[in-house]
Design an enzyme around this catalytic site. Structure first.
Site, PDB file in Angstrom:
ATOM      1  N   ASP A  82       0.848  -1.202   0.000  1.00  0.00           N
ATOM      2  CA  ASP A  82       0.000   0.000   0.000  1.00  0.00           C
ATOM      3  C   ASP A  82       0.886   1.256   0.000  1.00  0.00           C
ATOM      4  O   ASP A  82       1.775   1.390   0.846  1.00  0.00           O
ATOM      5  CB  ASP A  82      -0.874  -0.044   1.267  1.00  0.00           C
ATOM      6  CG  ASP A  82      -1.928   1.038   1.309  1.00  0.00           C
ATOM      7  OD1 ASP A  82      -2.421   1.418   0.227  1.00  0.00           O
ATOM      8  OD2 ASP A  82      -2.286   1.473   2.423  1.00  0.00           O
ATOM      9  N   THR A 233      -8.410   2.727   8.925  1.00  0.00           N
ATOM     10  CA  THR A 233      -8.835   3.398  10.163  1.00  0.00           C
ATOM     11  C   THR A 233      -9.915   2.623  10.927  1.00  0.00           C
ATOM     12  O   THR A 233      -9.825   2.477  12.156  1.00  0.00           O
ATOM     13  CB  THR A 233      -9.329   4.828   9.828  1.00  0.00           C
ATOM     14  OG1 THR A 233      -8.224   5.537   9.253  1.00  0.00           O
ATOM     15  CG2 THR A 233      -9.820   5.567  11.053  1.00  0.00           C
TER      16      THR A 233
HETATM   17  P1  13P Z   1      -8.560   4.753   5.857  1.00  0.00           P
HETATM   18  O1  13P Z   1      -7.561   4.615   6.953  1.00  0.00           O
HETATM   19  O2  13P Z   1      -9.165   6.117   5.824  1.00  0.00           O
HETATM   20  O3  13P Z   1      -9.542   3.657   5.863  1.00  0.00           O
HETATM   21  O4  13P Z   1      -7.750   4.641   4.466  1.00  0.00           O
HETATM   22  C1  13P Z   1      -7.066   3.471   4.178  1.00  0.00           C
HETATM   23  C2  13P Z   1      -6.281   3.579   2.923  1.00  0.00           C
HETATM   24  O5  13P Z   1      -6.625   4.283   2.005  1.00  0.00           O
HETATM   25  C3  13P Z   1      -5.061   2.778   2.819  1.00  0.00           C
HETATM   26  O6  13P Z   1      -4.377   2.996   1.634  1.00  0.00           O
HETATM   27  O1  G3H Z   2      -2.958   4.982   3.565  1.00  0.00           O
HETATM   28  C1  G3H Z   2      -2.431   4.834   4.644  1.00  0.00           C
HETATM   29  C2  G3H Z   2      -2.740   3.621   5.442  1.00  0.00           C
HETATM   30  O2  G3H Z   2      -3.797   3.881   6.310  1.00  0.00           O
HETATM   31  C3  G3H Z   2      -1.520   3.142   6.144  1.00  0.00           C
HETATM   32  O3  G3H Z   2      -1.150   4.002   7.170  1.00  0.00           O
HETATM   33  O4  G3H Z   2       1.249   4.468   6.757  1.00  0.00           O
HETATM   34  O5  G3H Z   2       0.247   4.689   9.055  1.00  0.00           O
HETATM   35  O6  G3H Z   2       0.600   2.435   8.033  1.00  0.00           O
HETATM   36  P1  G3H Z   2       0.340   3.899   7.785  1.00  0.00           P
HETATM   37 ZN    ZN Z   3      -4.480   4.986   0.907  1.00  0.00          ZN
END
Ligand code: 13P
Ligand code: G3H
Ligand code: ZN
Length: 284
Positions: A82, A233
């Site tokens: 991610d 989140t």
């Molecule tokens: P949220 O934490 O707002 O659910 O977003 C997650 C996300 O986009 C991870 O790439």
């Molecule tokens: O997009 C972000 C994700 O919620 C991951 O968050 O970089 O704190 O692990 P993080």
């Molecule tokens: Zn994201």
């Protein structure tokens, strides 16, 4: 089952008009909660790890945890990086066993984002690894921005068309008004923009910052072509609420399992709810 690629899961979702949940993990309990939910819902699932998650848990641990989790269930599971921003790390993730990566060049000028994304696609594609890219800037809910600043951050549909044609990327994360983290008010999604992007771009669209987006907006986004929905989140909130409740009941608890076990159940519940909302139950 062995890990599958995100593109494979999204192609099926595209055919049948649903979205696949992509849930962020940081440790064993979160991974277990995600696959337990997917198995219970008979749903495909994407487990994703951010650079922060990799720093916290270790690249090897993330890969091994998710491999074991995937092997222990009957539903298809993908492991996705991610918001990878570093080319070297993206390649390292592929080498270690990720089945899919995101290269996030959204902070770069368009030309550089295209060049970086293209470079990753050229390496990943022959290996069967899918690539997600980001165009526009999906901020954080803590960012205080004006209306015109917000407008400038959103994905331009024409640029999206060019970006997809030039990079050959598998899926595209778009900025249409969502943000990472807990929302202060109600998020305002720009569905007209999403519609235009969809008209010009044939690949699956990814929605980030999806925790706290009202259910009806999620359904609308899926109708308009969103096929991967990122949730972090809401999982963090369920985890921590579970921990707080367990400790409130027994403040002197010394067995971590008595705290983390109920927290894991809370996470499983929220992931199941999201899977049902995304329409992927029974699609494994
Ligand atoms: P949220 O934490 O707002 O659910 O977003 C997650 C996300 O986009 C991870 O790439
Ligand atoms: O997009 C972000 C994700 O919620 C991951 O968050 O970089 O704190 O692990 P993080
Ligand atoms: Zn994201």
């Amino acid at each position: 089952m062995a890990l599958v690629s995100v593109d494979y899961l999204l192609a099926k979702a595209e055919e049948q008009g649903y979205a696949v949940g992509a849930f962020n993990c940081n440790n064993m309990e979160i991974v277990q909660a995600i696959v337990a939910a997917a198995e219970a819902e008979k749903s495909p699932v994407i487990i994703q790890a951010s650079q922060g998650a990799i720093k916290y848990a270790g690249l090897n641990y993330i890969v091994k945890l998710v491999e074991v989790a995937a092997e222990s269930v009957s539903v298809p599971v993908a492991l996705h990086l991610d918001h990878g921003t570093d080319f070297q790390q993206v390649i390292k993730c592929i080498r270690y066993g990720f089945s899919s990566v995101m290269i996030d060049g959204s902070k770069l000028p368009l030309k550089e984002n295209i060049a970086l994304t293209k470079k990753v696609v050229e390496i990943a594609s022959p290996l069967g690894i899918s690539v997600e890219a980001e165009l526009g800037k999906i901020g954080g809910t803590e960012d205080d921005i004006t209306v015109s600043e917000r407008e400038a951050m959103l994905t331009d549909p024409q640029e999206a068309k060019i970006f997809v044609e030039e990079t050959g990327v598998g899926s595209l994360a778009v900025a249409i008004g969502t943000a990472h983290g807990p929302y202060k008010g109600k998020p305002e999604l720009d569905f007209e923009r999403l519609k235009k992007i969809r008209e010009l771009v044939q690949i699956p669209i990814v929605l980030h910052g999806s925790s706290g987006v009202p259910d009806e907006d999620i359904r609308r986004a899926i109708e308009l072509g969103v096929r991967k929905i990122n949730i972090d989140t809401n999982i963090r909130q369920a985890f921590m609420q579970g921990v707080k409740d367990a400790l409130a009941q027994k403040p002197d608890e010394i067995d971590p399992r008595k705290v983390l076990g109920p927290a894991r159940e809370r996470m499983t519940e929220i992931v199941r709810e999201k899977i049902r909302l995304f329409g992927s139950s029974g699609k494994a």
